[in-house]
Motif scaffolding. Structure first.
Motif, short mmCIF file in Angstrom:
data_model
loop_
_atom_site.label_atom_id
_atom_site.label_comp_id
_atom_site.label_asym_id
_atom_site.label_seq_id
_atom_site.Cartn_x
_atom_site.Cartn_y
_atom_site.Cartn_z
N TYR A 60 0.63 -1.18 0.21
CA TYR A 60 -0.04 0.06 0.16
C TYR A 60 0.84 1.28 -0.02
O TYR A 60 2.02 1.25 0.52
N ASP A 61 0.42 2.17 -0.78
CA ASP A 61 1.14 3.56 -0.67
C ASP A 61 0.64 4.43 0.53
O ASP A 61 -0.15 3.96 1.32
N ALA A 62 1.22 5.44 0.61
CA ALA A 62 0.98 6.28 1.87
C ALA A 62 -0.42 6.90 2.09
O ALA A 62 -0.79 6.91 3.32
N VAL A 63 -1.12 6.79 1.13
CA VAL A 63 -2.74 7.02 1.29
C VAL A 63 -3.70 5.81 1.19
O VAL A 63 -4.76 6.03 1.09
N GLY A 64 -2.91 4.75 1.31
CA GLY A 64 -3.71 3.21 1.14
C GLY A 64 -4.06 2.85 0.03
O GLY A 64 -4.92 1.66 -0.07
N ASN A 65 -3.41 3.29 -1.26
CA ASN A 65 -3.88 2.62 -2.27
C ASN A 65 -3.09 1.35 -2.58
O ASN A 65 -1.79 1.40 -2.24
N MET A 66 -3.67 0.39 -3.13
CA MET A 66 -2.97 -1.08 -3.27
C MET A 66 -1.96 -0.80 -4.65
O MET A 66 -2.49 -0.46 -5.64
N PHE A 84 1.47 -2.60 -7.08
CA PHE A 84 2.25 -3.77 -7.30
C PHE A 84 3.58 -3.04 -8.05
O PHE A 84 3.39 -2.38 -8.86
N ARG A 85 4.65 -3.56 -7.51
CA ARG A 85 6.16 -3.04 -8.09
C ARG A 85 6.23 -3.55 -9.54
O ARG A 85 5.51 -4.71 -9.63
N ASP A 86 7.06 -3.11 -10.07
CA ASP A 86 7.34 -3.31 -11.52
C ASP A 86 7.57 -4.95 -11.54
O ASP A 86 7.21 -5.55 -12.66
N ASN A 87 8.40 -5.39 -10.75
CA ASN A 87 8.82 -6.68 -10.85
C ASN A 87 7.79 -7.61 -10.55
O ASN A 87 7.87 -8.86 -10.69
N LEU A 88 6.87 -7.12 -9.86
CA LEU A 88 5.58 -8.34 -9.62
C LEU A 88 4.39 -7.91 -10.69
O LEU A 88 3.25 -8.84 -10.55
N ILE A 89 4.26 -6.94 -11.42
CA ILE A 89 3.24 -6.77 -12.20
C ILE A 89 2.89 -7.82 -13.17
O ILE A 89 1.76 -8.08 -13.43
N LYS A 90 4.04 -8.49 -13.69
CA LYS A 90 3.67 -9.73 -14.39
C LYS A 90 2.83 -10.87 -13.77
O LYS A 90 2.22 -11.71 -14.47
N SER A 143 -8.27 -2.80 -7.83
CA SER A 143 -6.67 -2.52 -7.89
C SER A 143 -6.27 -3.78 -9.11
O SER A 143 -5.39 -3.30 -9.79
N VAL A 144 -6.87 -4.88 -8.97
CA VAL A 144 -6.06 -6.10 -9.70
C VAL A 144 -6.55 -5.66 -11.22
O VAL A 144 -5.87 -5.84 -12.12
N GLY A 145 -7.74 -4.97 -11.08
CA GLY A 145 -8.22 -4.62 -12.73
C GLY A 145 -7.49 -3.38 -13.28
O GLY A 145 -6.94 -3.39 -14.70
N TYR A 146 -6.95 -2.31 -12.37
CA TYR A 146 -6.15 -1.34 -12.77
C TYR A 146 -4.84 -1.91 -13.42
O TYR A 146 -4.24 -1.54 -14.33
N TYR A 147 -4.16 -3.13 -12.96
CA TYR A 147 -3.07 -3.66 -13.51
C TYR A 147 -3.18 -4.66 -14.55
O TYR A 147 -2.38 -5.51 -14.92
N GLY A 148 -4.65 -4.82 -14.99
CA GLY A 148 -4.85 -5.57 -15.95
C GLY A 148 -5.27 -7.14 -15.85
O GLY A 148 -5.09 -8.01 -16.48
N GLY A 149 -5.41 -7.54 -14.43
CA GLY A 149 -5.68 -8.79 -14.01
C GLY A 149 -7.25 -8.96 -13.97
O GLY A 149 -8.15 -7.89 -13.88
#
Length: 214
Positions: free
Chosen positions: A106-112, A114-120, A146-152
């Motif tokens: 989570y970032d500082a304001v609570g958004n979920m 995924f780091r670049d190495n985990l996006i895959k 959040s999963v939808g934001y990353y294309g999952g």
């Protein structure tokens, strides 16, 4: 706050939860029971058996899973679940060869995030959201978003205990439900009858445990 009671699964008596009656405050609601799932998350033997119970749901329905996204210290349970889902069986002779297991950040304001190495492990993947307990379902709803934001795509939701049958159109696969704890109640934090009756708050609770106030 009363002493905890133990509730065993009808499908496997070696899988159990603890329920403690009181007045508990969560991030989004008030509840009259705290459901303890520590053994399912941290006891190897219980966790393995719980994973087998959870996996059956997806095997029977032929739901393929690429990634298990784990919330509130469920990574070990997620690894056992991934192991079960990747094993060939009569109902699933050709399961996915690789299943990722990871937890959110989570970032500082609570958004979920995924780091670049985990996006895959999320992008283009069929994701199973794994969580210990579901009350209002808000955490899982945010996870789906959040999963939808990353294309999952979230194809399944599993929990040790859930007071909710479905979230965002997806059926919740849980070992324990309100049928196992019929007196369990979830209250809107602004319309809590326990508060209106001046029942003191027993503890602040979240997916990691609870902290007593008295």
């Amino acid at each position: 706050m009363n002493d905890a009671i133990t509730i065993s699964s009808e499908r496997d008596h070696k899988v159990f939860i603890h329920a403690t009656e009181g007045h508990f405050v969560t991030a989004s609601s008030h509840i009259n029971y705290y459901v303890g799932t520590s053994d399912i998350k941290h006891n190897h033997n219980v966790s393995v058996d719980a994973a087998m119970l959870m996996a059956e749901y997806y095997v029977v329905r032929d739901i393929a899973v690429d990634t298990v996204l784990c919330f509130y210290e469920t990574q070990a349970l997620g690894a056992y679940l991934a192991h079960e889902l990747s094993r060939p069986s009569m109902l699933s002779p050709n399961p996915p060869a690789d299943i990722y297991v990871l937890g959110p950040e989570y970032d500082a304001v609570g958004n979920m995030i995924f780091r670049d190495n985990l996006i895959k492990m999320i992008s283009g993947k069929r994701v199973l959201v794994l969580i210990s307990c579901i009350t209002s379902g808000q955490t899982v709803d945010r996870a789906i978003e959040s999963v939808g934001y990353y294309g999952g795509t979230v194809v399944g939701i599993s929990a040790a205990f859930s007071a909710t049958k479905e979230i965002n159109g997806i059926e919740v696969n849980s070992i324990f439900t309100e049928k196992d704890l019929p007196d369990y109640k979830v209250y809107d934090k602004h319309h809590c009858p326990l508060c209106k009756s001046n029942v003191p708050v027993s503890a602040i609770a979240n997916g990691h445990g609870y902290s007593k106030l008295y």
